[in-house]
Design an enzyme around this catalytic site. Structure first.
Site, PDB file in Angstrom:
ATOM      1  N   GLU A   1       0.813  -1.210   0.000  1.00 28.49           N
ATOM      2  CA  GLU A   1       0.000   0.000   0.000  1.00 28.49           C
ATOM      3  C   GLU A   1       0.852   1.268   0.000  1.00 28.49           C
ATOM      4  OE1 GLU A   1      -0.385  -2.597   1.970  1.00 28.49           O
ATOM      5  OE2 GLU A   1      -2.482  -3.107   2.277  1.00 28.49           O
TER       6      GLU A   1
ATOM      7  N   LYS B   1      23.819  -0.577   0.114  1.00 34.87           N
ATOM      8  CA  LYS B   1      23.244  -1.694   0.839  1.00 34.87           C
ATOM      9  C   LYS B   1      23.439  -1.580   2.345  1.00 34.87           C
ATOM     10  CE  LYS B   1      23.575  -5.001  -2.822  1.00 34.87           C
ATOM     11  NZ  LYS B   1      22.191  -5.474  -2.928  1.00 34.87           N
TER      12      LYS B   1
ATOM     13  N   SER C   1      20.274  -8.470 -22.280  1.00 37.62           N
ATOM     14  CA  SER C   1      18.876  -8.115 -22.492  1.00 37.62           C
ATOM     15  C   SER C   1      18.755  -6.925 -23.433  1.00 37.62           C
ATOM     16  CB  SER C   1      18.209  -7.802 -21.159  1.00 37.62           C
ATOM     17  OG  SER C   1      18.898  -6.778 -20.493  1.00 37.62           O
TER      18      SER C   1
ATOM     19  N   TRP D   1      20.297 -14.065  -4.407  1.00 35.01           N
ATOM     20  CA  TRP D   1      19.044 -13.342  -4.594  1.00 35.01           C
ATOM     21  C   TRP D   1      17.810 -14.169  -4.242  1.00 35.01           C
ATOM     22  CZ3 TRP D   1      20.428 -10.196  -9.671  1.00 35.01           C
ATOM     23  CH2 TRP D   1      21.194  -9.077  -9.290  1.00 35.01           C
TER      24      TRP D   1
ATOM     25  N   HIS E   1      22.295   3.140 -17.332  1.00 35.65           N
ATOM     26  CA  HIS E   1      21.312   3.509 -16.305  1.00 35.65           C
ATOM     27  C   HIS E   1      20.669   4.857 -16.608  1.00 35.65           C
ATOM     28  CE1 HIS E   1      24.182   0.685 -14.556  1.00 35.65           C
ATOM     29  NE2 HIS E   1      23.112   0.160 -13.993  1.00 35.65           N
TER      30      HIS E   1
HETATM   31  N1  GLN Z   1      22.214 -10.725 -18.900  1.00 34.84           N
HETATM   32  C1  GLN Z   1      21.559  -9.847 -17.987  1.00 34.84           C
HETATM   33  C2  GLN Z   1      20.947  -8.691 -18.735  1.00 34.84           C
HETATM   34  O1  GLN Z   1      21.513  -8.238 -19.664  1.00 34.84           O
HETATM   35  C3  GLN Z   1      22.485  -9.322 -16.937  1.00 34.84           C
HETATM   36  C4  GLN Z   1      21.774  -8.426 -15.976  1.00 34.84           C
HETATM   37  C5  GLN Z   1      22.572  -8.095 -14.754  1.00 34.84           C
HETATM   38  O2  GLN Z   1      23.695  -8.491 -14.612  1.00 34.84           O
HETATM   39  N2  GLN Z   1      21.993  -7.359 -13.847  1.00 34.84           N
HETATM   40  O3  GLN Z   1      19.902  -8.198 -18.390  1.00 34.84           O
END
Ligand code: GLN
Ligand code: ZN
Length: 755
Positions: free
Chosen positions: A17, A110, A437, A565, A698
């Site tokens: 929420e 972190k 990706s 993770w 980023h």
């Molecule tokens: N192979 C993943 C990607 O390109 C690696 C992502 C990552 O290391 N956070 O999204």
């Protein structure tokens, strides 16, 4: 008699929420009053849960609209200069957290060894600290109004400073003398709130290896703070590891209680004698606050009884090991989770019940338990028992195979295999590639969702994914990249995707944990022996390879990242669990190379964050982390090239470990830190190939050809061209196609002039 204590409770809301309220407010879709309304509702609900479970020490000020460290900065007036023009309180707060149009945000990092990120305080000589008690006071009164007398949670002064960054001080502890008076004043003001108030100071920094200077500051701090008011009872708590050094110091101050983590800090047992001598109250953290498995209540009670041989029961309070912030809220919304697996799990609300029963059993014995507690205890015993024998968890074949593994070196040393790889791949110098990706478009997400919800057939889904791969490959060909990828359109998340196809992993529907601000993650539940029933990525990768003559990289998530993770089973040590994952990935690599794939990338994004808090534990972590990576990759034949990717750039402390992983190529994030951090590779004479990111993914900015050329020139100052790869610094999934396309074209263009 005091019985139980909760270090802190999650705050994002069991249906997230708070996240929704914040994001709607940030997007300008609702007012701040809406956020405040939600906050009030959540605080009350969270207190109610604790009250229902007869928790005696319930916190206030564990709630936060963004982060507790940030809250503390507001409390002591540590406002970095660049924000001081902002008058409106809420605007100031969220600008510090997230930045605004004209001012960059404070940085985030972190919280110790967790996946929670706090806002890093910035300390400067120019600061003039000043108490702002508003939030604390409001929350205290709110809790009283609700009907409880809460303890007040505050970040302890030494941890606050130690985890901050100095802007212009040579040493951040130079700020200590200026900040301490504000803490004293804070205590004085708090003492006016009630006849007697309990304050919990969190000092988890002392779960690390600390210096004698830091210990003497701890002493000084709590000597002074405990002298402020007779009506304040101070508890200092640490967690995530043992803190025997700090305890030795704290027993010689006038604080009231010491909180220790007995789940992750086994050595804390050594402090019992010190505590006995000092006759302080011990807050014994026995209910695991950062993992999700049911506690073995009888074992916990047996352990507490051992302590009670030395410390009077009256001086023991049973507690969570740390704040429950690090686990999801409640099992209440889990409709799909296998019923048996569910019985082995306790989220925050279920942990409250465990804490209550553990304390009741410890203090009053089984006879005094009420029917409800009794019921919970027997369910607990059943769960613990079936976890040890369940076929869902235990797979003898896997256990045997793990014991047998010993093939952890590649056939040939790097110098020899790289020659073979160069011949088979025949790539140009400074080969270009990407990290895996490509943009995750809304259409793509919809396609996956529709398939998951069974709105479309498997055929339709696969057709959609293949179309994406086709486009991806076509673009990379057109752009002139050398090593191609399929774009990862079938993956929602790099761990979840593989976890879903492996035996031994389960997934919650609503197991969200706050990562930072409004951002949450839903870690997989790694509950049992891991095995791979069938190939996971081979079909997609070979399809992609069939569309191009250039090498197509297979793309996998590494064992250490899968482990770090996830919520990992606690009935077996992590070094064994990770080997099981490693073997599953080894099988996948083998299938890929058998299907003709020549390059496989094994991502280890979370390799570094798994490092233990204590230096003495590092060699063991490094040993099993490296070994498991090598178990995965040593199946690769000499001509199969193994890449790995890590999402950071500071390798100074871990370079030998990186080298030991023996990957042929490593791609890393260096675009923001320039070549400064890269020098370590040169210094140690690193021989393998490296792809330091040449632009920052980023940001939506499109880097120009010249900019990338400049970056490549810088890289060439440090490393020989034979060793270098050219690539962006991470995957492109969060970017848009119209950012990705020109950026990659510029990258390829920039490389040309160096060939
Ligand atoms: N192979 C993943 C990607 O390109 C690696 C992502 C990552 O290391 N956070 O999204
Ligand atoms: Zn990355």
């Amino acid at each position: 008699m005091a019985k139980n204590w909760v270090i802190g409770f999650p705050r994002i809301g069991e249906q997230r929420e708070l996240k929704k309220a914040l994001e709607s407010y940030w997007a300008g879709k609702s007012s701040f009053e809406e956020v405040e309304k939600t906050a009030k509702l959540l605080k009350n609900r969270h207190w109610q849960y604790q009250k229902d479970n007869e928790i005696e020490f319930i916190s206030c000020n564990d709630f936060s609209l963004y982060d507790n460290m940030l809250d503390m900065s507001i409390v002591i007036g540590a406002i970095p200069k660049r924000f001081r023009y902002i008058e409106d309180e809420k605007e100031l707060y969220f600008s510090m957290a997230r930045g605004n149009k004209s001012t960059t945000a404070m940085s985030m990092t972190k919280w110790l060894n967790t996946n929670y990120h706090y806002i890093v305080p910035e300390l400067s000589k120019e600061d003039s600290y000043k108490l702002n008690i508003k939030k604390i006071k409001d929350e205290y009164l709110e809790a009283k109004e609700f009907g409880i007398k809460p303890k007040i949670n505050l970040v302890g002064i030494v941890t606050y400073i130690a985890l901050s960054k100095a802007i212009d001080f040579e040493d951040k502890f130079q700020a200590f003398d200026r900040i301490l008076p504000v803490y004293e004043e804070l205590i004085k003001e708090i003492s006016k709130l009630d006849e007697e108030v309990v304050i919990q100071f969190d000092e988890p920094y002392f779960a690390k290896d600390v210096s004698s200077k830091e210990l003497s500051l701890l002493k000084l701090a709590y000597d002074r703070l405990s002298a402020v008011s007779k009506s304040i009872k101070i508890a200092v708590v640490t967690y995530f590891e043992h803190s025997v050094e700090a305890t030795k110091v704290l027993v010689n101050t006038d604080i009231w209680a010491i909180g220790l983590d007995f789940v992750y800090g086994e050595k804390n047992i050594q402090s019992i004698d010190d505590i006995v001598k000092s006759s302080k109250v011990l807050i014994a953290g026995v209910i695991d606050g950062r993992n999700i498995w049911v506690s073995d209540i009888e074992k916990k009670v047996a352990f507490l009884n051992e302590i009670a041989n030395k410390i009077d029961k009256k001086s023991i309070i049973v507690s969570t090991s740390c704040s429950l912030l690090h686990v999801p809220f409640t099992l209440k919304y889990e409709q799909k989770l296998d019923i048996e697996i569910k019985s082995w799990i306790a989220f925050a609300v279920e942990k409250l019940a465990e804490l209550k029963v553990t304390a009741n059993l410890f203090f009053d014995g089984e006879k005094a338990l009420n029917p409800q507690d009794r019921e919970l205890l027997s369910a607990n015993k059943r769960a613990i028992h079936f976890r040890t024998i369940s076929k869902k968890i235990h797979n003898e074949d896997v256990k045997k195979r793990v014991k047998r593994v010993d093939f952890i070196d590649r056939e040939l040393p790097f110098e020899e295999r790289i020659k073979i790889q160069k011949e088979t791949l025949s790539l140009p110098v400074l080969p270009t590639t990407t990290i895996g990706s490509f943009p995750q478009t809304p259409e793509l997400r919809k396609l996956r969702r529709d398939f998951k919800n069974k709105n479309i057939s498997k055929g339709e889904y696969e057709k959609g994914i293949k179309e994406y791969i086709d486009e991806c490959v076509a673009f990379q060909e057109e752009c002139g990249l050398d090593v191609l990828v399929h774009g990862e359109p079938e993956r929602n998340d790099m761990v979840e995707y593989f976890g879903e196809m492996l035996e031994g992993f389960a997934f919650s529907q609503n197991g969200w944990v706050q990562s930072y601000g409004s951002r949450c993650v839903k870690p997989p539940l790694l509950f049992g022996d891991v095995s791979r029933p069938r190939a996971m990525s081979v079909d997609w990768i070979t399809y992609a390879q069939s569309k191009t003559k250039k090498p197509m990289k297979g793309m996998l998530t590494g064992p250490v990242t899968m482990l770090n993770w996830s919520f990992v089973r606690d009935d077996q040590s992590r070094d064994i669990t990770v080997r099981q994952i490693a073997l599953a990935i080894a099988d996948e690599i083998d299938d890929l190379q058998k299907a003709g794939i020549k390059i496989v990338q094994v991502d280890e994004a979370a390799f570094k964050e798994g490092y233990p808090l204590r230096k003495s534990d590092i060699p063991f972590y490094e040993k099993w982390a490296v070994e498991s990576f090598k178990i995965s990759t040593s199946v690769a034949k000499s001509e199969t090239q193994i890449h790995t990717h890590m999402c950071y750039s500071d390798f100074n402390d871990i370079i030998d470990t990186i080298e030991a992983m023996d990957a042929d190529v490593i791609t890393i994030e260096t675009s923001r830190s320039g070549n400064r951090l890269l020098k370590v590779f040169k210094r140690v004479g690193y021989k393998k190939e490296i792809g330091p990111g040449v632009y920052d993914i980023h940001s939506p900015r499109i880097p120009s050809v010249d900019e990338i050329k400049a970056q490549i020139s810088k890289l060439l100052e440090v490393l020989p061209r034979e060793q270098l790869w050219i690539n962006p610094d991470c995957g492109l999934k969060t970017r848009k196609w119209d950012e990705v396309k020109p950026s990659l074209k510029n990258m390829v263009e920039a490389v040309k002039s160096f060939r």
